[in-house]
Design an enzyme around this catalytic site. Structure first.
Site, short mmCIF file in Angstrom:
data_model
loop_
_atom_site.label_atom_id
_atom_site.label_comp_id
_atom_site.label_asym_id
_atom_site.label_seq_id
_atom_site.Cartn_x
_atom_site.Cartn_y
_atom_site.Cartn_z
N GLN B 125 0.56 13.03 6.16
CA GLN B 125 0.27 12.76 4.36
C GLN B 125 -0.87 11.06 4.46
O GLN B 125 -0.57 9.88 4.24
CB GLN B 125 1.67 12.26 3.87
CG GLN B 125 1.64 11.76 2.54
CD GLN B 125 3.34 11.65 2.42
OE1 GLN B 125 4.31 10.68 2.60
NE2 GLN B 125 3.54 11.77 1.04
N SER B 128 -0.98 6.95 0.70
CA SER B 128 -1.44 5.22 0.16
C SER B 128 -3.28 4.94 0.75
O SER B 128 -3.28 5.08 1.89
CB SER B 128 -0.31 4.24 1.11
OG SER B 128 0.89 5.37 0.73
N GLU B 244 9.61 14.93 -0.65
CA GLU B 244 9.95 13.58 0.14
C GLU B 244 11.05 13.55 0.10
O GLU B 244 11.83 12.45 0.72
CB GLU B 244 8.76 12.74 -0.20
CG GLU B 244 8.72 11.16 0.59
CD GLU B 244 6.99 10.30 0.36
OE1 GLU B 244 6.75 10.30 -0.22
OE2 GLU B 244 7.11 9.17 1.67
N GLU B 364 12.39 -1.60 -5.57
CA GLU B 364 12.35 -2.11 -6.55
C GLU B 364 11.52 -0.62 -7.01
O GLU B 364 11.76 -0.58 -8.30
CB GLU B 364 11.22 -2.84 -6.57
CG GLU B 364 12.02 -4.27 -6.35
CD GLU B 364 12.02 -4.61 -4.79
OE1 GLU B 364 11.36 -3.79 -3.92
OE2 GLU B 364 12.41 -5.27 -3.35
C1 LIG Z 1 7.16 3.55 8.31
C2 LIG Z 1 6.60 3.32 7.07
C3 LIG Z 1 5.78 4.58 7.49
C4 LIG Z 1 5.12 4.77 6.15
N1 LIG Z 1 4.18 6.08 5.98
C5 LIG Z 1 3.36 6.74 4.99
C6 LIG Z 1 2.65 8.01 5.14
O1 LIG Z 1 2.94 8.50 6.52
N2 LIG Z 1 1.92 8.46 4.74
C7 LIG Z 1 2.03 7.31 3.36
O2 LIG Z 1 0.73 7.82 2.85
N3 LIG Z 1 2.07 5.82 3.23
C8 LIG Z 1 3.22 5.84 3.30
N4 LIG Z 1 3.75 4.66 4.21
C9 LIG Z 1 3.29 4.12 3.46
C10 LIG Z 1 4.23 3.79 1.32
O3 LIG Z 1 4.60 4.65 0.65
C11 LIG Z 1 3.72 2.07 1.37
O4 LIG Z 1 4.27 1.16 1.55
C12 LIG Z 1 4.47 2.42 -0.34
O5 LIG Z 1 4.66 3.21 -1.50
C13 LIG Z 1 4.86 0.94 -0.57
O6 LIG Z 1 3.32 0.98 -1.35
P1 LIG Z 1 2.58 -0.68 -0.61
O7 LIG Z 1 2.82 -1.22 0.64
O8 LIG Z 1 1.09 -0.21 -1.13
O9 LIG Z 1 3.08 -2.01 -1.69
P2 LIG Z 1 3.04 -2.93 -2.93
O10 LIG Z 1 3.01 -1.61 -3.63
O11 LIG Z 1 2.02 -3.66 -3.12
O12 LIG Z 1 4.31 -3.13 -3.22
C14 LIG Z 1 4.72 -4.42 -3.15
C15 LIG Z 1 5.62 -4.90 -3.07
O13 LIG Z 1 5.92 -5.58 -4.31
C16 LIG Z 1 6.62 -4.72 -5.61
N5 LIG Z 1 6.65 -3.78 -6.68
C17 LIG Z 1 5.39 -3.30 -7.01
N6 LIG Z 1 4.95 -2.89 -8.06
C18 LIG Z 1 6.99 -3.18 -8.60
C19 LIG Z 1 6.78 -2.50 -9.94
N7 LIG Z 1 6.66 -2.10 -10.58
N8 LIG Z 1 7.92 -3.17 -10.02
C20 LIG Z 1 9.11 -4.50 -8.88
N9 LIG Z 1 8.33 -4.48 -8.07
C21 LIG Z 1 7.24 -3.79 -7.84
C22 LIG Z 1 7.62 -3.57 -4.18
O14 LIG Z 1 8.87 -2.69 -4.39
C23 LIG Z 1 7.13 -4.23 -2.94
O15 LIG Z 1 7.91 -5.69 -2.97
C24 LIG Z 1 4.52 3.98 4.73
C25 LIG Z 1 4.97 2.93 5.12
C26 LIG Z 1 5.72 2.50 5.56
C27 LIG Z 1 6.45 1.08 6.40
#
Ligand SMILES: Cc1cc2nc3c(=O)[nH]c(=O)nc-3n(C[C@H](O)[C@H](O)[C@H](O)COP(=O)(O)OP(=O)(O)OC[C@H]3O[C@@H](n4cnc5c(N)ncnc54)[C@H](O)[C@@H]3O)c2cc1C
Lengths: 369, 401
Positions: B125, B128, B244, B364
Site C-alpha cells: 500500500q 503514506s 483497512e 488522535e
Molecule cells: C508499523 C506501521 C506500518 C505502516 N504501514 C503502512 C503501509 O503499508 N502503507 C502506508 O501507506 N502507510 C503505512 N504506515 C503509515 C501510517 O499510516 C502513518 O504513519 C499514519 O497515518 C500517521 O501518519 P504520519 O506518520 O505522517 O504522522 P502525522 O500525520 O505527521 O502525525 C504526527 C502526530 O500528529 C498527530 N496529528 C496529526 N494530525 C492531527 C490532528 N488533526 N489532530 C490531532 N493530532 C494530529 C498524530 O496523531 C501524530 O501523533 C505504517 C505505519 C506504521 C507505524
C-alpha cells in the site's frame, strides 16, 4: 452468531424506558437527598412490567428470561437513576428459583419482594472464606452462620433490604437460606448514603428460622456474580446518559467563537467515555452469553463487566461535570446526581476494585489449569 | 443472543478442521531462518488459496468462496487453535484486492486478482509519504500524463509494509496541483520492479525492517495503470481505508494479544501472582482485552446482519493498542530486564506497539473521526478547505520560514 438484540429484547428495553420515563426519577434523586420520603416507590412499576419474575422459570410463575434481559432493564434503570429494587430482588429470585423455594410464585409476581444478603465467594487474595461487606474499613466480615435451620449474623450495606419480605441469606459454608423478614430476630436498619436513589440496609439475624435452599455452592456464587453484572449494567445505562448530556452541551456551549465540542481536549475525552461504554457493554454481552452457555466463564465475565463498567462510570460522571464547567458542580444540575451514584456504587458489593482482582484471579487460574 | 455456530457454520468449521488435520504439518515452521520466512509463507498462502481458505469473502468469480465474515473468523479461530499462520498478504487480499474489485477495470481484475490471491504477486500500500500520513490527501508524489497517454511518476512513499518483496503497489498520486487537495488525486497500480523504483528498508524499534521507504524517479506507467479514474483517487483511497478499518477492527484478536498470554507469563512467577498491585493491573488490562474479543463478535454480528460498521470500529484499535502496551509493560515489570532480551517475545511486543499506535490511523485521528462522525461533535476549523493544493503548499512553506 447473533449478538444483536432480538425483537423481544428491544421490546423489553423500550417498555422499560417507557415505564420508568413516566416518573421524574432524576429530579426525585435530588429531592430525596434532603427528604428520603421523596424517593418514589417504583416496585409497583416493576411488578406490573413483570420484572420481578424475570429470572424465575415459567414453572415457578416467572418469565424465564436470561441474565442479559435483566441487564437490559437494569441499564434503563441506571439511565434515569431509578431506584427500583432489582439489584436485591433479581439475584435473590434466581437462587430461590434454583432452590425450589416454596413461596416462589409470590416472589415471581413481586407481591413478596426478595433481597440477597450476598456473600463474596472464596478465592481472591484473602483466602477461602465467604465474606460480606464490613460496616467500615477494608477488612471483610464473616458471612452469617447456619445451624440447622437457624441462621445468625450481620450483613451491612445490603442493597434493597429495607422493606423486603424474603431475605436470601448466604452463609459462610456457601449455602443459602430463605428467611422471612417479618419474623422476630430479624432487624433491618435502613441506611441512605450519598445517593438517595439507592436503598440500603444493615441486617442482623439472631438465630432466625430459614428454609434451606437446595442449591450448590456454585449456584450460590453465581448469585453474587449476577449482582455484579446488574450493578455493571446499571452503570452502563448511567454512562450512556452522561454521554448524551455531555455531548449535547458540548455542541451548544460556545467559547472563543467555537462550540467547545470542536476542541480536541473535549472531543477526545467524550470519545473516551464512548470507548469505555463500548467496552463495558461488550463485557455485559460476554456475561449474558456465558450465563446461558458457558457457566464456568461467568465469574470471569461478570467480574470483568463490573470492573470495566465501574471505571467507565467513574470517568463518565467526572467528565460530565467538567464538560459543564462551573454549573456541573452545582446542586441544581443533574451531573452531581450521576456522580453520587458512581461514588456509592463503586463501594458496594465487594467494591469495583475487588472485581478487578477477581478478573486477575480467574485469568491466572485458567492458565494454571 | 447466540455465539454458537449454526449447523452450516459448524459444518464449515468441521471442514476447516479436517483440512488442517491433514495439512497443518505443511505450514511454515516457527523460527525459520530470516531469508526462508517469506518464501515459506508465500508457498503456504498458495496452498491455502488452492484449498479455498485464503480469501473466503472474495466473490467466486475472483477465486474467492463468496462466503461471509463469519467463515473468515472461523478460519482465523481454527488456524490459531492449530497454531498455524494465515495468509502472508493481508494488505493485498484484505484491502487492496477489494479496492480493485470496487474501482478497477475488468482487465485489471482478471490480470491482478488471481496472482494476488495465490501470493505469486504480493502487494503493498503506497499511500503514506513523509509529508502526508494522517493528512493523506496532502500526498505530493506527482504523476504527469504524457502525450501518448502514459504517465511519469516521481516522488517518495514511506512506511510501506512488505514493499521489499512486493510485485505491485497501489499508489496514491497527485495528478493536478491546481485544484483543492482532495480533488487532484489519482490511484495507480505500480510494478515494483519498474525502472526508477528504489526500495530501502527502514529498521524499526525492534531492529527489524518490516517496512520501507520507496522512491520513484520518473517511473513510466502504462496508460491503463489508473484505478477508479483520473482525479477520483480520493474516493478510491477511502474504499481502501474502509477495508483497512475492517481488517484492523475485526482482526485485533488475531494480533495475538489475548489476556491469557499475558496471564501465563505472570502465573509463571508465583510471587507476582499474589501481588495486589500486579493483580490490579492484570485485572484492568485483562478486562480491556476481553472486551475486545466481544467487541469483535459484536462487529461480526453487525456485518452478518448486513450493516457496514462505522468509524466506531476504530475504538477497538485504540483499546487493543493501549491495553497491549499496558499488558506488555506489566509482564516486563514482573519478569525484569530479562524480558527485554532481543529475542524475547515480550521485547518484540514492546518494540512493535509504539508504531502500531500510528499504523492504520493514529489514535488522535481516530478520536477526531469518531467524535465527529459518531458523536456528531463539530469539526475543528480547517485552514485547507477549498484552496488549490499548490497554493496550500506555498502557504505552509511561508508559515515554517
Ligand atoms: C508499523 C506501521 C506500518 C505502516 N504501514 C503502512 C503501509 O503499508 N502503507 C502506508 O501507506 N502507510 C503505512 N504506515 C503509515 C501510517 O499510516 C502513518 O504513519 C499514519 O497515518 C500517521 O501518519 P504520519 O506518520 O505522517 O504522522 P502525522 O500525520 O505527521 O502525525 C504526527 C502526530 O500528529 C498527530 N496529528 C496529526 N494530525 C492531527 C490532528 N488533526 N489532530 C490531532 N493530532 C494530529 C498524530 O496523531 C501524530 O501523533 C505504517 C505505519 C506504521 C507505524
Amino acid at each position: 452468531m447473533n449478538l444483536e438484540l432480538s425483537d423481544e429484547q428491544e421490546f423489553l428495553r423500550d417498555a422499560a424506558r417507557d415505564a420508568l420515563g413516566r416518573v421524574k426519577t432524576v429530579d426525585a434523586a435530588r429531592e430525596a437527598l434532603e427528604d428520603p420520603a421523596q424517593r418514589p416507590d417504583l416496585w409497583p412499576t416493576a411488578c406490573e412490567a413483570g420484572w420481578a419474575g424475570l429470572l424465575v422459570g415459567e414453572e415457578g410463575g416467572g418469565a424465564g428470561l436470561g441474565a442479559f434481559d435483566a441487564m437490559l432493564v437494569a441499564m434503563e434503570a441506571g439511565r434515569v437513576l431509578a431506584g427500583v429494587e432489582l439489584l436485591g430482588h433479581l439475584p435473590a429470585s434466581a437462587l430461590l428459583d434454583a432452590g425450589q423455594y416454596g413461596g416462589l410464585s409470590a416472589v415471581a409476581e413481586g407481591t413478596r419482594r426478595a433481597a440477597l444478603l450476598a456473600a463474596r465467594p472464596p478465592g481472591g487474595l484473602d483466602g477461602d472464606a465467604w465474606t460480606v461487606e464490613p460496616r467500615s474499613g477494608s477488612r471483610r466480615a464473616d458471612a452469617p452462620r447456619a445451624e440447622g435451620d437457624r441462621v445468625s449474623g450481620t450483613v451491612t450495606w445490603v442493597p434493597d433490604a429495607p422493606g423486603a419480605d424474603v431475605l436470601v441469606v448466604v452463609t459462610g459454608d456457601g449455602t443459602a437460606l430463605a428467611v422471612d423478614a417479618g419474623q422476630e430476630g430479624v432487624s433491618v436498619e435502613p441506611v441512605m448514603r450519598y445517593d438517595a436513589t439507592r436503598s440500603l440496609g444493615h441486617v442482623t439475624l439472631d438465630a432466625v428460622h430459614g428454609e434451606t435452599l437446595q442449591v450448590t455452592p456454585e449456584q450460590v456464587s453465581h448469585a453474587w456474580y449476577l449482582a455484579q453484572v446488574l450493578l455493571a449494567a446499571e452503570a452502563v445505562g448511567t454512562v450512556e446518559r452522561c454521554l448524551t448530556d455531555a455531548v449535547a452541551y458540548a455542541k451548544e456551549r460556545f467559547t472563543f467563537g467555537r462550540a467547545i465540542g470542536s476542541y480536541q481536549a473535549v472531543k477526545h475525552a467524550l470519545v473516551e467515555v464512548l470507548r469505555r461504554r463500548e467496552n463495558a457493554y461488550s463485557l455485559l454481552v460476554y456475561a449474558g452469553w456465558s450465563y446461558e452457555d458457558r457457566r464456568d466463564e461467568f465469574p470471569l465475565a461478570a467480574s470483568a463487566a463490573r470492573s470495566s463498567a465501574g471505571r467507565a462510570l467513574d470517568f463518565a460522571t467526572r467528565e460530565l461535570i467538567s464538560v459543564h464547567g462551573g454549573i456541573g458542580a452545582t446542586w441544581e444540575h443533574d451531573a452531581p446526581l450521576f456522580f453520587r451514584r458512581a461514588q456509592l456504587s463503586r463501594r458496594l458489593l465487594g467494591g469495583a476494585g475487588e472485581a478487578t482482582d477477581r478478573v486477575a484471579g480467574e485469568l491466572l487460574a485458567r492458565v494454571a489449569a | 443472543m447466540d455465539l454458537n455456530d449454526t449447523p452450516e457454520q459448524a459444518a464449515y468449521r468441521e471442514r476447516v478442521r479436517g483440512w488442517l488435520a491433514e495439512h497443518a504439518s505443511e505450514a511454515p515452521r516457527e523460527n525459520l531462518p530470516e531469508e526462508e520466512v517469506v518464501p515459506a509463507r508465500r508457498a503456504w498462502q498458495r496452498r491455502l488459496a488452492e484449498a479455498g481458505l485464503a480469501a473466503v469473502t472474495w466473490p467466486k468469480e475472483f477465486g474467492g468462496q463468496g462466503l461471509g465474515p463469519i467463515e473468515q473468523v472461523i478460519i482465523g479461530q481454527e488456524f490459531s487453535d492449530a497454531g498455524v499462520p494465515g495468509i502472508l498478504d493481508v494488505i493485498g487480499v484484505g484491502m487492496l484486492g477489494p479496492t480493485i474489485m470496487a474501482h478497477g477495470s475488468d482487465e485489471q481484475k482478471s490480470r491482478y486478482l488471481g496472482p494476488m490471491l495465490h501470493a505469486d504477486e504480493v502487494w503493498c500500500q503506497l499511500f503514506s509519504e513523509p509529508a502526508a500520513g494522517s493528512d493523506l490527501a496532502a500526498v505530493q508524489a506527482r504523476a504527469r500524463q504524457q502525450d501518448d497517454g502514459s504517465w511519469r511518476l516521481s516522488g517518495q512513499k514511506v512506511w510501506t509494509t512488505n514493499a521489499q518483496f512486493s510485485a505491485y503497489g497501489l499508489l496514491l498520486a497527485r495528478t493536478d496541483a491546481d485544484v483543492p487537495k482532495h480533488k487532484g488525486l489519482t490511484m495507480f497500480i505500480v510494478p515494483m520492479d519498474a525502472e526508477g523504483v528504489t526500495i530501502r528498508g527502514l529498521r524499526q524499534i525492534s531492529g527489524e525492517a518490516e517496512f520501507n521507504e520507496v522512491f520513484f524517479d520518473d517511473v513510466r506507467l502504462d496508460p491503463d495503470a489508473t484505478v477508479g479514474g483520473v482525479g477520483a483517487g480520493w474516493g478510491t483511497a477511502l474504499t481502501t481505508l474502509m477495508f483497512e478499518r475492517l481488517t484492523i477492527g475485526s482482526g485485533v484478536e488475531g494480533l495475538g494479544y489475548r489476556p491469557e498470554r499475558f496471564a501465563e507469563a505472570i502465573a509463571s512467577d508465583p510471587h507476582a501472582a499474589h501481588d495486589r498491585e500486579v493483580r490490579r493491573r492484570l485485572g484492568e488490562v485483562g478486562s480491556e482485552l476481553l472486551s475486545i474479543r466481544f467487541a469483535g463478535y459484536r462487529l461480526l454480528s453487525q456485518l452478518q446482519s448486513g450493516s457496514i460498521p462505522g468509524p466506531e470500529a476504530g475504538l477497538a484499535k485504540i483499546t487493543t493498542v493501549a491495553a497491549a502496551i499496558e499488558a506488555a509493560d506489566l509482564v516486563t515489570d514482573v519478569l525484569g530486564p530479562d524480558a527485554l532480551s532481543e529475542d524475547d517475545q515480550f521485547a518484540y511486543i514492546t518494540s512493535f506497539l509504539p508504531g502500531l499506535k500510528s499504523a492504520g490511523g493514529t489514535e488522535e485521528i481516530l478520536r477526531n473521526t469518531i467524535g465527529e462522525r459518531v458523536l456528531g461533535l463539530p469539526p475543528e476549523p480547517r485552514l485547507d478547505k477549498g484552496i488549490p493544493f499548490s497554493e496550500l503548499r506555498a502557504r505552509e512553506r511561508e508559515a515554517i520560514s
